[in-house]
Design a protein around this motif. Structure first.
Motif, PDB file in Angstrom:
ATOM      1  N   ASP A 146      -5.674  -7.349   4.550  1.00 43.27           N
ATOM      2  CA  ASP A 146      -4.237  -7.461   4.779  1.00 43.27           C
ATOM      3  C   ASP A 146      -3.642  -8.609   3.956  1.00 43.27           C
ATOM      4  O   ASP A 146      -4.343  -9.288   3.191  1.00 43.27           O
ATOM      5  CB  ASP A 146      -3.926  -7.635   6.267  1.00 43.27           C
ATOM      6  CG  ASP A 146      -4.443  -8.950   6.841  1.00 43.27           C
ATOM      7  OD1 ASP A 146      -4.843  -9.848   6.063  1.00 43.27           O
ATOM      8  OD2 ASP A 146      -4.454  -9.090   8.079  1.00 43.27           O
ATOM      9  N   GLY A 147      -2.333  -8.826   4.113  1.00 40.60           N
ATOM     10  CA  GLY A 147      -1.660  -9.836   3.312  1.00 40.60           C
ATOM     11  C   GLY A 147      -2.154 -11.245   3.560  1.00 40.60           C
ATOM     12  O   GLY A 147      -2.279 -12.048   2.635  1.00 40.60           O
ATOM     13  N   ASP A 182       0.812  -1.222   0.000  1.00 40.99           N
ATOM     14  CA  ASP A 182       0.000   0.000   0.000  1.00 40.99           C
ATOM     15  C   ASP A 182       0.846   1.274   0.000  1.00 40.99           C
ATOM     16  O   ASP A 182       0.314   2.366  -0.175  1.00 40.99           O
ATOM     17  CB  ASP A 182      -0.936   0.009   1.225  1.00 40.99           C
ATOM     18  CG  ASP A 182      -0.169   0.035   2.536  1.00 40.99           C
ATOM     19  OD1 ASP A 182      -0.329   1.003   3.301  1.00 40.99           O
ATOM     20  OD2 ASP A 182       0.589  -0.917   2.788  1.00 40.99           O
ATOM     21  N   ARG A 183       2.160   1.156   0.177  1.00 42.83           N
ATOM     22  CA  ARG A 183       3.036   2.319   0.216  1.00 42.83           C
ATOM     23  C   ARG A 183       3.810   2.439  -1.095  1.00 42.83           C
ATOM     24  O   ARG A 183       4.597   1.540  -1.447  1.00 42.83           O
ATOM     25  CB  ARG A 183       3.998   2.224   1.392  1.00 42.83           C
ATOM     26  CG  ARG A 183       3.298   2.156   2.747  1.00 42.83           C
ATOM     27  CD  ARG A 183       4.299   1.958   3.877  1.00 42.83           C
ATOM     28  NE  ARG A 183       5.133   3.146   4.029  1.00 42.83           N
ATOM     29  CZ  ARG A 183       4.826   4.180   4.819  1.00 42.83           C
ATOM     30  NH1 ARG A 183       3.679   4.175   5.511  1.00 42.83           N
ATOM     31  NH2 ARG A 183       5.631   5.209   4.925  1.00 42.83           N
ATOM     32  N   ILE A 209       5.662 -14.722  -1.577  1.00 41.58           N
ATOM     33  CA  ILE A 209       6.693 -14.332  -0.615  1.00 41.58           C
ATOM     34  C   ILE A 209       6.132 -13.172   0.197  1.00 41.58           C
ATOM     35  O   ILE A 209       5.846 -12.103  -0.351  1.00 41.58           O
ATOM     36  CB  ILE A 209       7.991 -13.904  -1.322  1.00 41.58           C
ATOM     37  CG1 ILE A 209       8.579 -15.074  -2.120  1.00 41.58           C
ATOM     38  CG2 ILE A 209       9.014 -13.395  -0.300  1.00 41.58           C
ATOM     39  CD1 ILE A 209       9.829 -14.715  -2.902  1.00 41.58           C
ATOM     40  N   PHE A 210       5.944 -13.396   1.493  1.00 49.40           N
ATOM     41  CA  PHE A 210       5.440 -12.341   2.369  1.00 49.40           C
ATOM     42  C   PHE A 210       6.574 -11.391   2.755  1.00 49.40           C
ATOM     43  O   PHE A 210       7.682 -11.820   3.072  1.00 49.40           O
ATOM     44  CB  PHE A 210       4.852 -12.938   3.645  1.00 49.40           C
ATOM     45  CG  PHE A 210       3.393 -13.289   3.547  1.00 49.40           C
ATOM     46  CD1 PHE A 210       2.498 -12.425   2.942  1.00 49.40           C
ATOM     47  CD2 PHE A 210       2.906 -14.477   4.071  1.00 49.40           C
ATOM     48  CE1 PHE A 210       1.154 -12.735   2.856  1.00 49.40           C
ATOM     49  CE2 PHE A 210       1.566 -14.796   4.004  1.00 49.40           C
ATOM     50  CZ  PHE A 210       0.689 -13.920   3.387  1.00 49.40           C
ATOM     51  N   LEU A 211       6.270 -10.109   2.753  1.00 50.08           N
ATOM     52  CA  LEU A 211       7.200  -9.075   3.205  1.00 50.08           C
ATOM     53  C   LEU A 211       6.540  -8.342   4.371  1.00 50.08           C
ATOM     54  O   LEU A 211       5.381  -7.927   4.268  1.00 50.08           O
ATOM     55  CB  LEU A 211       7.510  -8.083   2.080  1.00 50.08           C
ATOM     56  CG  LEU A 211       8.068  -8.670   0.784  1.00 50.08           C
ATOM     57  CD1 LEU A 211       8.225  -7.574  -0.266  1.00 50.08           C
ATOM     58  CD2 LEU A 211       9.399  -9.354   1.031  1.00 50.08           C
ATOM     59  N   THR A 212       7.257  -8.182   5.475  1.00 49.47           N
ATOM     60  CA  THR A 212       6.665  -7.516   6.629  1.00 49.47           C
ATOM     61  C   THR A 212       7.689  -6.651   7.351  1.00 49.47           C
ATOM     62  O   THR A 212       8.872  -6.985   7.413  1.00 49.47           O
ATOM     63  CB  THR A 212       6.084  -8.540   7.622  1.00 49.47           C
ATOM     64  OG1 THR A 212       5.561  -7.863   8.755  1.00 49.47           O
ATOM     65  CG2 THR A 212       7.149  -9.528   8.073  1.00 49.47           C
ATOM     66  N   ALA A 213       7.214  -5.520   7.870  1.00 49.96           N
ATOM     67  CA  ALA A 213       8.084  -4.607   8.617  1.00 49.96           C
ATOM     68  C   ALA A 213       8.045  -4.904  10.099  1.00 49.96           C
ATOM     69  O   ALA A 213       8.735  -4.269  10.884  1.00 49.96           O
ATOM     70  CB  ALA A 213       7.666  -3.159   8.366  1.00 49.96           C
ATOM     71  N   ILE A 214       7.236  -5.882  10.494  1.00 54.16           N
ATOM     72  CA  ILE A 214       7.121  -6.214  11.918  1.00 54.16           C
ATOM     73  C   ILE A 214       7.454  -7.677  12.123  1.00 54.16           C
ATOM     74  O   ILE A 214       7.381  -8.487  11.200  1.00 54.16           O
ATOM     75  CB  ILE A 214       5.700  -5.932  12.447  1.00 54.16           C
ATOM     76  CG1 ILE A 214       4.654  -6.753  11.666  1.00 54.16           C
ATOM     77  CG2 ILE A 214       5.393  -4.454  12.369  1.00 54.16           C
ATOM     78  CD1 ILE A 214       3.263  -6.618  12.216  1.00 54.16           C
ATOM     79  N   ASN A 215       7.820  -8.022  13.315  1.00 56.56           N
ATOM     80  CA  ASN A 215       8.135  -9.403  13.642  1.00 56.56           C
ATOM     81  C   ASN A 215       7.582  -9.712  15.033  1.00 56.56           C
ATOM     82  O   ASN A 215       8.125  -9.274  16.035  1.00 56.56           O
ATOM     83  CB  ASN A 215       9.646  -9.631  13.605  1.00 56.56           C
ATOM     84  CG  ASN A 215       9.999 -11.103  13.763  1.00 56.56           C
ATOM     85  OD1 ASN A 215       9.127 -11.939  13.975  1.00 56.56           O
ATOM     86  ND2 ASN A 215      11.276 -11.405  13.642  1.00 56.56           N
ATOM     87  N   GLN A 256       1.200  -6.040   6.221  1.00 57.36           N
ATOM     88  CA  GLN A 256       0.438  -4.969   6.860  1.00 57.36           C
ATOM     89  C   GLN A 256      -0.126  -4.003   5.823  1.00 57.36           C
ATOM     90  O   GLN A 256       0.583  -3.135   5.325  1.00 57.36           O
ATOM     91  CB  GLN A 256       1.336  -4.214   7.836  1.00 57.36           C
ATOM     92  CG  GLN A 256       1.861  -5.068   8.991  1.00 57.36           C
ATOM     93  CD  GLN A 256       0.739  -5.552   9.892  1.00 57.36           C
ATOM     94  OE1 GLN A 256       0.493  -6.747   9.984  1.00 57.36           O
ATOM     95  NE2 GLN A 256       0.064  -4.629  10.552  1.00 57.36           N
ATOM     96  N   MET A 257      -1.414  -4.159   5.494  1.00 58.94           N
ATOM     97  CA  MET A 257      -2.090  -3.250   4.580  1.00 58.94           C
ATOM     98  C   MET A 257      -3.458  -2.916   5.150  1.00 58.94           C
ATOM     99  O   MET A 257      -4.093  -3.771   5.786  1.00 58.94           O
ATOM    100  CB  MET A 257      -2.252  -3.886   3.189  1.00 58.94           C
ATOM    101  CG  MET A 257      -0.956  -4.151   2.450  1.00 58.94           C
ATOM    102  SD  MET A 257      -1.224  -4.710   0.741  1.00 58.94           S
ATOM    103  CE  MET A 257      -2.028  -6.300   1.032  1.00 58.94           C
TER     104      MET A 257
END
Length: 226
Positions: free
Chosen positions: A62-63, A12-13, A82-88, A57-58
């Motif tokens: 969401d994903g 989304d960014r 392939i999931f991409l995430t800024a959080i863990n 995160q959208m």
């Protein structure tokens, strides 16, 4: 001219999409943007993709939810995600990604070289699968054209085509086996297991379809992958 594979980028960014394009541009494939889960699902209705890079995160869908929709569709269920995430949030959060059907789960910031290498594996597999399907379709036409009145020359030509197709598939199987071994040696995590399983399923289906074309099996081309 070899047709390029399509890679779906979902985030989304806009700045993240731009960064992904910069990283993957070296692969010289067709990069398709989607700024939401809904937009991604719309793109998947009309185009075939080698791999999907999906942000977790959208807003809205969401994903995880987007992946669930993708895996429920017959047309798209086998496309690697392939999931991409800024959080863990730890192992549980990662497991949810694999449970949703992802073949890999990468936390940001990620290594551009690693991401590009992972994507290139699925692009190469997709391109080889496309080539095998095209050759199988040509072979099916050959078999149908000579059905009922196949002479010795046509029979030899068909046998030659079968042998060539089998050899090409064997080469792909060998590459997949080497990749699986490499993944096992580098890491015993869920991503390696999921990736190896995905490759095995695809190649098993192609091999089964090819075996059905062998004389005496009675397959008649019915088992060819679409």
């Amino acid at each position: 001219m070899v047709q390029k594979a399509k890679i779906l980028l979902v985030d989304d960014r806009p700045e993240n999409l731009l960064a992904l394009e910069a990283i993957l541009s070296a692969l010289d494939q067709t990069l398709v943007r989607a700024s939401s889960g809904e937009e991604a699902l719309k793109a998947l209705l009309t185009d075939d993709f080698a791999v999907i890079l999906l942000d977790v995160q959208m807003p809205g869908m969401d994903g995880f939810e987007t992946a669930a929709h993708i895996k429920r569709r017959e047309r798209t269920r086998d496309i690697p995600i392939i999931f991409l995430t800024a959080i863990n949030h730890g192992p549980h959060h990662t497991f949810r990604g694999y449970a949703a059907g992802a073949v890999d789960y990468i936390s940001k910031p990620f290594d551009p070289w690693v991401l590009r290498a992972k994507v290139s594996v699925f692009v190469e597999l997709y391109m080889k699968n496309c080539q095998l399907r095209e050759q199988a379709a040509l072979l099916r036409l050959q078999l149908e054209g000579s059905n009922g009145g196949q002479d010795g020359a046509a029979s030899k030509e068909t046998a030659g085509l079968l042998a060539e197709l089998s050899a090409r598939l064997a080469a792909v199987e060998e590459q997949a086996e080497a990749l699986s071994k490499q993944l096992d040696e580098e890491s015993a995590d869920t991503a390696a297991v999921a990736t190896a399983a995905h490759l095995e399923r695809k190649l098993t289906g192609l091999r089964r379809a090819l075996d059905a074309l062998e004389p005496g099996t009675g397959g008649g081309g019915a088992g060819l992958p679409s």
